[in-house]
Design a protein around this motif. Structure first.
Motif, PDB file in Angstrom:
ATOM      1  N   THR A 150       2.777  25.922  14.784  1.00 11.16           N
ATOM      2  CA  THR A 150       1.992  27.139  14.671  1.00 11.16           C
ATOM      3  C   THR A 150       2.616  27.975  13.547  1.00 11.16           C
ATOM      4  O   THR A 150       3.662  27.614  12.998  1.00 11.16           O
ATOM      5  N   GLU A 151       1.994  29.086  13.225  1.00 11.45           N
ATOM      6  CA  GLU A 151       2.550  29.967  12.187  1.00 11.45           C
ATOM      7  C   GLU A 151       3.899  30.553  12.593  1.00 11.45           C
ATOM      8  O   GLU A 151       4.650  31.049  11.764  1.00 11.45           O
TER       9      GLU A 151
ATOM     10  N   LEU B 116      -4.351  21.077   2.367  1.00 10.59           N
ATOM     11  CA  LEU B 116      -4.531  20.076   1.325  1.00 10.59           C
ATOM     12  C   LEU B 116      -4.081  18.703   1.813  1.00 10.59           C
ATOM     13  O   LEU B 116      -4.756  17.687   1.599  1.00 10.59           O
ATOM     14  N   PHE B 117      -2.942  18.666   2.481  1.00 15.50           N
ATOM     15  CA  PHE B 117      -2.417  17.400   2.984  1.00 15.50           C
ATOM     16  C   PHE B 117      -3.357  16.805   4.033  1.00 15.50           C
ATOM     17  O   PHE B 117      -3.533  15.584   4.108  1.00 15.50           O
TER      18      PHE B 117
ATOM     19  N   LEU C  44       6.553  20.771   5.554  1.00 17.15           N
ATOM     20  CA  LEU C  44       5.222  20.919   6.143  1.00 17.15           C
ATOM     21  C   LEU C  44       5.211  21.708   7.453  1.00 17.15           C
ATOM     22  O   LEU C  44       4.165  22.222   7.855  1.00 17.15           O
ATOM     23  N   ILE C  45       6.339  21.774   8.135  1.00 19.42           N
ATOM     24  CA  ILE C  45       6.351  22.504   9.404  1.00 19.42           C
ATOM     25  C   ILE C  45       6.919  23.912   9.264  1.00 19.42           C
ATOM     26  O   ILE C  45       6.958  24.670  10.225  1.00 19.42           O
TER      27      ILE C  45
ATOM     28  N   VAL D 258       2.619  27.469   3.094  1.00 23.23           N
ATOM     29  CA  VAL D 258       2.767  26.190   3.779  1.00 23.23           C
ATOM     30  C   VAL D 258       1.457  25.825   4.473  1.00 23.23           C
ATOM     31  O   VAL D 258       1.036  24.657   4.472  1.00 23.23           O
ATOM     32  N   THR D 259       0.789  26.809   5.047  1.00 18.03           N
ATOM     33  CA  THR D 259      -0.505  26.551   5.673  1.00 18.03           C
ATOM     34  C   THR D 259      -1.497  25.997   4.647  1.00 18.03           C
ATOM     35  O   THR D 259      -2.264  25.066   4.931  1.00 18.03           O
ATOM     36  N   ALA D 260      -1.476  26.540   3.431  1.00 17.29           N
ATOM     37  CA  ALA D 260      -2.352  26.027   2.377  1.00 17.29           C
ATOM     38  C   ALA D 260      -1.992  24.587   2.026  1.00 17.29           C
ATOM     39  O   ALA D 260      -2.874  23.738   1.824  1.00 17.29           O
TER      40      ALA D 260
END
Length: 518
Positions: free
Chosen positions: A216-217, A377-378, A364-365, A371-373
């Protein structure tokens, strides 16, 4: 008296190495600082190619898997908390075997003792000196200090390895000090458990799939329902103040609330312990400057540490199997020149790939809108089947291909043994069943048996099996004892050039000069 090999550390890697050395006819001594096995469940199981390796040694069933070939996960997995849909692949490379680390240690110790390995618990390494003929180890044991001499020493004694430090081997890398990870065995509300999917259904938040990181954020959360044990939940948060009090279930519950935004009303686990209750501050990604210093070798966390959930054992246990047969060949006087040097070359490359895996997941975490962006994309990229395959191979460790010194070789050369079924006489066997002795293996499935005929006098150095293929794959292949392919052919009857390449591979890996006529 001098022992052949002293193994420092009786964790999974050290015990695996000792068992492999014993299969090769040696009698190593394992030295462990702790008086009894560590009962902390540091790992929840085996992930990746190491599951097939356990099958190659007949350990898969003993560790809780079935007697048949391990079945890969063809459903889903996670990479950096992002779902990876393995069902789009024709064949998934990713195997998973849920088994707590204390059970892994128990199985590998039982196997080592069955093979005659001596294990000394409560014996701490405090000094180490090398010369041209061996290594002198100064030890502190239950009866006081003493000295042991060995031809070779292998440090399997973890991230804080005394073997590495006493050998003067540097451990460069990066330390992360932003994260706080909390984990514990708990009892969860029974109505939250989805028996159909295995997921934990958290009211007000959603489903959390088992064994996979959930981001989560505000942080990370995971749920691991290991069979026969209370479920484990864990959280990871960034930039938290260091707690002044010992870790508690209340602290974990508060952390889970911050990460998920809802309360998880778990209770203390039922049944006898030991029960996990742990807090970890920060983490490290480090690789030893060298995995070998003359007569001293490093494997597992003594050689490399990183944070990539579930993959540490994949790397460390394969270190052990890679090194054992080479060390045994050297001690028996059968090793070709430079064989021991290939340990550092091959396993350093594998460690490099795993660090790529770890660093990518760490990125990624992490929290943050950027990072959310990146994750969005990933996620788009993971809709592509080729991208899924490459990520799955990275997680499994199957993307590592050793350089076998054969330009333009068969695609199987340098890779782990394929999964084959073959008819040998009146029996149908799996290739994995033929590798339990940890010896070099030449398999001839050609129509005329010409490969086996050319090397029929090498049974003292190489096992030779003839038969016919029940499944597709090479018609002939040469396996090293670590089950990596050194030579292969697809021809119904290999030509002179291919047989010459086989001769080269024999010499390169096993020191075989020529076939001996019957």
């Amino acid at each position: 008296m001098i022992t052949d090999v002293a193994v420092v550390g009786a964790g999974p890697n050290g015990l695996m190495l000792a068992g492999e050395l014993a299969l090769a006819g040696l009698r190593p001594i394992v030295l462990e600082r702790l008086p009894v096995p560590d009962d902390q469940p540091k790992a929840n199981g085996m992930l990746g190619q190491v599951v097939r390796m356990m099958d190659q040694r007949g350990l898969h069933e003993r560790l809780g898997g079935g007697p048949e070939s391990p079945v890969p996960n063809s459903a889903y997995f996670m990479f950096g908390g992002l779902p990876v849909d393995l069902s789009v692949l024709d064949e998934s490379p990713l195997h998973v075997l849920p088994v707590p680390q204390p059970r892994i240690v128990e199985v590998l110790e039982d196997r080592a003792r069955e093979l005659g390995v001596e294990i000394r618990r409560g014996h701490e390494l405090i000094g180490l000196t090398q010369d041209d003929d061996g290594v002198a180890l100064d030890l502190s044991g239950p009866d006081g200090a003493y000295r042991l001499r060995a031809r070779y020493v292998v440090g399997a004694d973890g991230a804080h390895s005394a073997t590495r430090k006493l050998s003067g081997i540097g451990f460069p890398g990066v330390s992360y000090d932003r994260t706080t990870t909390r984990m514990a065995h708990v009892q969860l509300p029974e109505e939250w458990l989805d028996t159909a999917t295995g997921a934990l259904r958290v009211p007000g938040h959603g489903a959390v799939r088992p064994f996979l990181p959930h981001r989560t954020e505000r942080g990370g959360f995971s749920y691991a329902p290991l069979p026969g044990h209370p479920p484990t939940i864990a959280t990871t948060e960034w930039d938290q103040p260091e707690p002044a009090q010992p870790m508690s279930l209340g602290e974990l519950r508060e952390s889970a609330f911050r990460v998920l935004g809802v309360d998880i009303p778990f209770t203390p686990p039922e049944g006898d312990g030991p029960h996990l209750l742990r807090r970890l501050l920060g983490g490290n990604t480090r690789v030893a400057e060298r995995f070998r210093d003359r007569r001293v070798f490093l494997i597992g966390d003594a050689a490399h540490v990183f944070a990539a959930g579930g993959s540490g054992l994949n790397l460390g246990l394969q270190d052990a199997v890679n090194l054992a047969w080479k060390l045994a060949a050297e001690i028996r006087g059968e090793a070709p020149s430079g064989l021991l040097d290939t340990y550092d070359v091959e396993r350093r490359r594998a460690a490099g790939r795993m660090i790529t895996h770890a660093d990518a997941q760490q990125a990624l975490i992490s929290p943050g809108t950027e990072v959310t962006a990146l994750r969005e994309l990933f996620t788009d990229l993971l809709a592509d089947r080729d991208a899924v395959r490459r990520v799955a191979e990275l997680i499994a460790g199957t993307d590592v291909r050793y350089d076998m010194g054969v330009p333009g070789a068969h695609p199987a050369v340098g890779r782990f043994a394929p999964e084959l079924e073959l008819r040998v006489g009146d029996d149908i066997v799996r290739l994995a069943e033929l590798t339990r002795t940890a010896r070099p293996l030449l398999v001839d499935l050609t129509e005329d048996g010409s490969v086996a005929a050319a090397w029929s006098g090498l049974t003292d150095r190489v096992d030779i099996v003839t038969g016919s293929a029940m499944t597709g794959g090479p018609t002939a292949l040469l396996l090293r004892p670590d089950c990596y392919v050194a030579w292969a052919s697809d021809a119904a009857s290999p030509d002179t050039a291919e047989l010459a390449a086989l001769d080269t591979a024999m010499r390169r890996w096993f020191g075989v000069l020529e076939p001996v006529s019957a």
